[in-house]
Design a protein around this motif. Structure first.
Motif, PDB file in Angstrom:
ATOM      1  N   GLY A 143       0.797  -1.224   0.000  1.00 39.89           N
ATOM      2  CA  GLY A 143       0.000   0.000   0.000  1.00 39.89           C
ATOM      3  C   GLY A 143       0.821   1.262   0.000  1.00 39.89           C
ATOM      4  O   GLY A 143       0.268   2.371   0.001  1.00 39.89           O
ATOM      5  N   LEU A 144       2.126   1.129  -0.021  1.00 41.14           N
ATOM      6  CA  LEU A 144       3.020   2.289   0.043  1.00 41.14           C
ATOM      7  C   LEU A 144       3.193   2.865  -1.356  1.00 41.14           C
ATOM      8  O   LEU A 144       3.829   2.250  -2.209  1.00 41.14           O
ATOM      9  CB  LEU A 144       4.366   1.860   0.650  1.00 41.14           C
ATOM     10  N   GLN A 145       2.632   4.053  -1.578  1.00 45.84           N
ATOM     11  CA  GLN A 145       2.584   4.627  -2.921  1.00 45.84           C
ATOM     12  C   GLN A 145       3.273   5.988  -3.063  1.00 45.84           C
ATOM     13  O   GLN A 145       3.310   6.542  -4.162  1.00 45.84           O
ATOM     14  CB  GLN A 145       1.112   4.777  -3.361  1.00 45.84           C
ATOM     15  N   ASN A 146       3.785   6.524  -1.968  1.00 43.86           N
ATOM     16  CA  ASN A 146       4.425   7.838  -2.009  1.00 43.86           C
ATOM     17  C   ASN A 146       5.843   7.752  -1.455  1.00 43.86           C
ATOM     18  O   ASN A 146       6.170   6.822  -0.710  1.00 43.86           O
ATOM     19  CB  ASN A 146       3.595   8.862  -1.224  1.00 43.86           C
ATOM     20  N   PRO A 147       6.711   8.702  -1.825  1.00 40.41           N
ATOM     21  CA  PRO A 147       8.131   8.603  -1.463  1.00 40.41           C
ATOM     22  C   PRO A 147       8.362   8.507   0.040  1.00 40.41           C
ATOM     23  O   PRO A 147       7.823   9.299   0.815  1.00 40.41           O
ATOM     24  CB  PRO A 147       8.740   9.873  -2.051  1.00 40.41           C
ATOM     25  N   THR A 148       9.181   7.537   0.393  1.00 44.33           N
ATOM     26  CA  THR A 148       9.437   7.234   1.803  1.00 44.33           C
ATOM     27  C   THR A 148      10.916   6.940   2.007  1.00 44.33           C
ATOM     28  O   THR A 148      11.516   6.184   1.248  1.00 44.33           O
ATOM     29  CB  THR A 148       8.619   6.006   2.252  1.00 44.33           C
ATOM     30  N   ILE A 149      11.471   7.544   3.046  1.00 45.78           N
ATOM     31  CA  ILE A 149      12.856   7.288   3.442  1.00 45.78           C
ATOM     32  C   ILE A 149      12.856   6.508   4.746  1.00 45.78           C
ATOM     33  O   ILE A 149      12.097   6.815   5.663  1.00 45.78           O
ATOM     34  CB  ILE A 149      13.630   8.608   3.655  1.00 45.78           C
ATOM     35  N   LEU A 150      13.715   5.501   4.825  1.00 46.26           N
ATOM     36  CA  LEU A 150      13.992   4.827   6.089  1.00 46.26           C
ATOM     37  C   LEU A 150      15.429   5.142   6.489  1.00 46.26           C
ATOM     38  O   LEU A 150      16.365   4.832   5.744  1.00 46.26           O
ATOM     39  CB  LEU A 150      13.822   3.311   5.962  1.00 46.26           C
ATOM     40  N   HIS A 151      15.605   5.784   7.630  1.00 46.36           N
ATOM     41  CA  HIS A 151      16.931   6.053   8.183  1.00 46.36           C
ATOM     42  C   HIS A 151      17.242   4.917   9.168  1.00 46.36           C
ATOM     43  O   HIS A 151      16.589   4.801  10.213  1.00 46.36           O
ATOM     44  CB  HIS A 151      16.954   7.390   8.917  1.00 46.36           C
ATOM     45  N   ILE A 152      18.221   4.086   8.832  1.00 42.20           N
ATOM     46  CA  ILE A 152      18.542   2.915   9.655  1.00 42.20           C
ATOM     47  C   ILE A 152      19.917   3.073  10.293  1.00 42.20           C
ATOM     48  O   ILE A 152      20.924   3.275   9.599  1.00 42.20           O
ATOM     49  CB  ILE A 152      18.495   1.633   8.808  1.00 42.20           C
ATOM     50  N   ALA A 153      19.952   2.960  11.616  1.00 40.44           N
ATOM     51  CA  ALA A 153      21.220   2.941  12.347  1.00 40.44           C
ATOM     52  C   ALA A 153      21.773   1.525  12.279  1.00 40.44           C
ATOM     53  O   ALA A 153      21.165   0.588  12.797  1.00 40.44           O
ATOM     54  CB  ALA A 153      20.996   3.366  13.790  1.00 40.44           C
ATOM     55  N   GLU A 154      22.917   1.356  11.633  1.00 35.87           N
ATOM     56  CA  GLU A 154      23.399   0.008  11.349  1.00 35.87           C
ATOM     57  C   GLU A 154      23.935  -0.721  12.584  1.00 35.87           C
ATOM     58  O   GLU A 154      24.138  -1.936  12.544  1.00 35.87           O
ATOM     59  CB  GLU A 154      24.433   0.055  10.231  1.00 35.87           C
ATOM     60  N   LYS A 155      24.125   0.017  13.686  1.00 35.66           N
ATOM     61  CA  LYS A 155      24.515  -0.616  14.946  1.00 35.66           C
ATOM     62  C   LYS A 155      23.373  -0.563  15.958  1.00 35.66           C
ATOM     63  O   LYS A 155      23.595  -0.597  17.175  1.00 35.66           O
ATOM     64  CB  LYS A 155      25.775   0.053  15.504  1.00 35.66           C
ATOM     65  N   ASP A 156      22.162  -0.515  15.453  1.00 38.94           N
ATOM     66  CA  ASP A 156      20.969  -0.406  16.286  1.00 38.94           C
ATOM     67  C   ASP A 156      20.772  -1.680  17.107  1.00 38.94           C
ATOM     68  O   ASP A 156      20.572  -2.757  16.556  1.00 38.94           O
ATOM     69  CB  ASP A 156      19.742  -0.170  15.404  1.00 38.94           C
ATOM     70  N   GLY A 157      20.804  -1.538  18.432  1.00 43.56           N
ATOM     71  CA  GLY A 157      20.630  -2.690  19.296  1.00 43.56           C
ATOM     72  C   GLY A 157      19.229  -3.271  19.265  1.00 43.56           C
ATOM     73  O   GLY A 157      19.022  -4.434  19.638  1.00 43.56           O
ATOM     74  N   PHE A 158      18.257  -2.473  18.805  1.00 42.99           N
ATOM     75  CA  PHE A 158      16.879  -2.943  18.721  1.00 42.99           C
ATOM     76  C   PHE A 158      16.543  -3.518  17.337  1.00 42.99           C
ATOM     77  O   PHE A 158      15.494  -4.144  17.174  1.00 42.99           O
ATOM     78  CB  PHE A 158      15.897  -1.809  19.033  1.00 42.99           C
ATOM     79  N   VAL A 159      17.415  -3.253  16.364  1.00 36.05           N
ATOM     80  CA  VAL A 159      17.194  -3.730  14.993  1.00 36.05           C
ATOM     81  C   VAL A 159      18.516  -4.329  14.499  1.00 36.05           C
ATOM     82  O   VAL A 159      19.310  -3.659  13.836  1.00 36.05           O
ATOM     83  CB  VAL A 159      16.734  -2.588  14.052  1.00 36.05           C
ATOM     84  N   PRO A 160      18.792  -5.588  14.832  1.00 37.56           N
ATOM     85  CA  PRO A 160      20.088  -6.198  14.507  1.00 37.56           C
ATOM     86  C   PRO A 160      20.298  -6.362  13.005  1.00 37.56           C
ATOM     87  O   PRO A 160      19.353  -6.219  12.211  1.00 37.56           O
ATOM     88  CB  PRO A 160      20.018  -7.551  15.219  1.00 37.56           C
ATOM     89  N   PRO A 161      21.530  -6.669  12.599  1.00 38.17           N
ATOM     90  CA  PRO A 161      21.865  -6.738  11.177  1.00 38.17           C
ATOM     91  C   PRO A 161      20.972  -7.656  10.350  1.00 38.17           C
ATOM     92  O   PRO A 161      20.614  -7.310   9.221  1.00 38.17           O
ATOM     93  CB  PRO A 161      23.324  -7.236  11.186  1.00 38.17           C
ATOM     94  N   ASP A 162      20.608  -8.816  10.880  1.00 37.86           N
ATOM     95  CA  ASP A 162      19.756  -9.718  10.096  1.00 37.86           C
ATOM     96  C   ASP A 162      18.370  -9.121   9.868  1.00 37.86           C
ATOM     97  O   ASP A 162      17.756  -9.315   8.807  1.00 37.86           O
ATOM     98  CB  ASP A 162      19.652 -11.096  10.759  1.00 37.86           C
ATOM     99  N   THR A 163      17.891  -8.368  10.850  1.00 40.02           N
ATOM    100  CA  THR A 163      16.603  -7.693  10.704  1.00 40.02           C
ATOM    101  C   THR A 163      16.710  -6.566   9.679  1.00 40.02           C
ATOM    102  O   THR A 163      15.807  -6.375   8.853  1.00 40.02           O
ATOM    103  CB  THR A 163      16.138  -7.129  12.056  1.00 40.02           C
ATOM    104  N   GLN A 164      17.809  -5.842   9.726  1.00 31.80           N
ATOM    105  CA  GLN A 164      18.029  -4.786   8.744  1.00 31.80           C
ATOM    106  C   GLN A 164      18.063  -5.361   7.328  1.00 31.80           C
ATOM    107  O   GLN A 164      17.496  -4.775   6.397  1.00 31.80           O
ATOM    108  CB  GLN A 164      19.339  -4.058   9.044  1.00 31.80           C
ATOM    109  N   LYS A 165      18.714  -6.506   7.175  1.00 32.44           N
ATOM    110  CA  LYS A 165      18.782  -7.148   5.860  1.00 32.44           C
ATOM    111  C   LYS A 165      17.387  -7.567   5.388  1.00 32.44           C
ATOM    112  O   LYS A 165      17.036  -7.398   4.212  1.00 32.44           O
ATOM    113  CB  LYS A 165      19.700  -8.368   5.895  1.00 32.44           C
TER     114      LYS A 165
END
Length: 218
Positions: A143-165
């Motif tokens: 349903g995402l139809q308009n421009p969207t940016i995701l800013h991801i902290a690559e050392k995010d303790g709440f969002v580990p690398p496998d989740t980021q991938k």
């Protein structure tokens, strides 16, 4: 439902819906709204915890506040929260001085909700900062139809690398999504005064968000 509204000196401009972290509509959120207003936008940060407790305004500076914040986070009704944000979006569009075009931005919980709003509302643009839980809602991106940016902290303790991938892989075919990684940063690198605040990275991310909103909300 309450909130914090900031308007530019000119009195008019596009809208920005600023979605809070788990600490309520606190000074950090109010300052962000004021910053958007200084750049010519009508900015609104709605009190999305109002169904549990009105007027939450805490910091990340003590364990007691963290405990309170996580309790509110765990008790947050996601579906009702998104409904509240849709109401907030409509309210902002109709606010005197708002041009009617609105971008959505948010942090942590607000980053996740920014993504969900871009999947389930007609907001013109979105910029999500270190959203937690996006990996569990990748199917919603249809349903995402308009421009969207995701800013991801690559050392995010709440969002580990496998989740980021998983997030990157799940959204790579959506032409409306741009993912920016910040290699040396942890969660909340844009929370002024926070443990992981990085002024340079935050300035870079904010510049990218501003560029997006200038184009999409003109």
């Amino acid at each position: 439902m309450g909130g914090y509204l900031a308007k530019p000196k000119s009195g008019s401009g596009p809208g920005v819906l600023v979605i809070q972290e788990i600490f309520g509509v606190n000074k950090v959120m109010r300052d962000i709204c004021d910053s958007w207003a200084a750049q010519g936008y009508v900015a609104l940060s709605p009190d999305i915890f109002w169904r549990q407790e009105e007027g939450v305004d805490i910091t990340d500076q003590s364990q007691d506040e963290w405990n309170q914040a996580f309790a509110l986070y765990k008790g947050f009704d996601q579906a009702k929260g998104i409904d509240d944000l849709k109401v907030s979006l409509a309210f902002l569009r109709a606010t005197a001085g708002c041009t009617g075009k609105v971008g959505v931005t948010g942090y942590c919980l607000g980053g996740f909700l920014t993504y969900m709003m871009m999947c389930h509302s007609d907001a013109e643009a979105g910029a999500a900062y270190y959203g937690v839980g996006i990996d569990g809602k990748l199917d919603d991106a249809k349903g995402l139809q308009n421009p969207t940016i995701l800013h991801i902290a690559e050392k995010d303790g709440f969002v580990p690398p496998d989740t980021q991938k998983k997030i990157r892989d799940g959204l790579k075919d959506n032409p409306h999504v741009t993912v920016h990684g910040y290699a040396n940063d942890d969660h909340a690198f844009c929370r002024v005064g926070g443990q992981h605040y990085n002024e340079a990275s935050c300035k870079l991310a904010n510049g990218r968000t501003l560029d997006l909103f200038k184009k999409a909300l003109a």
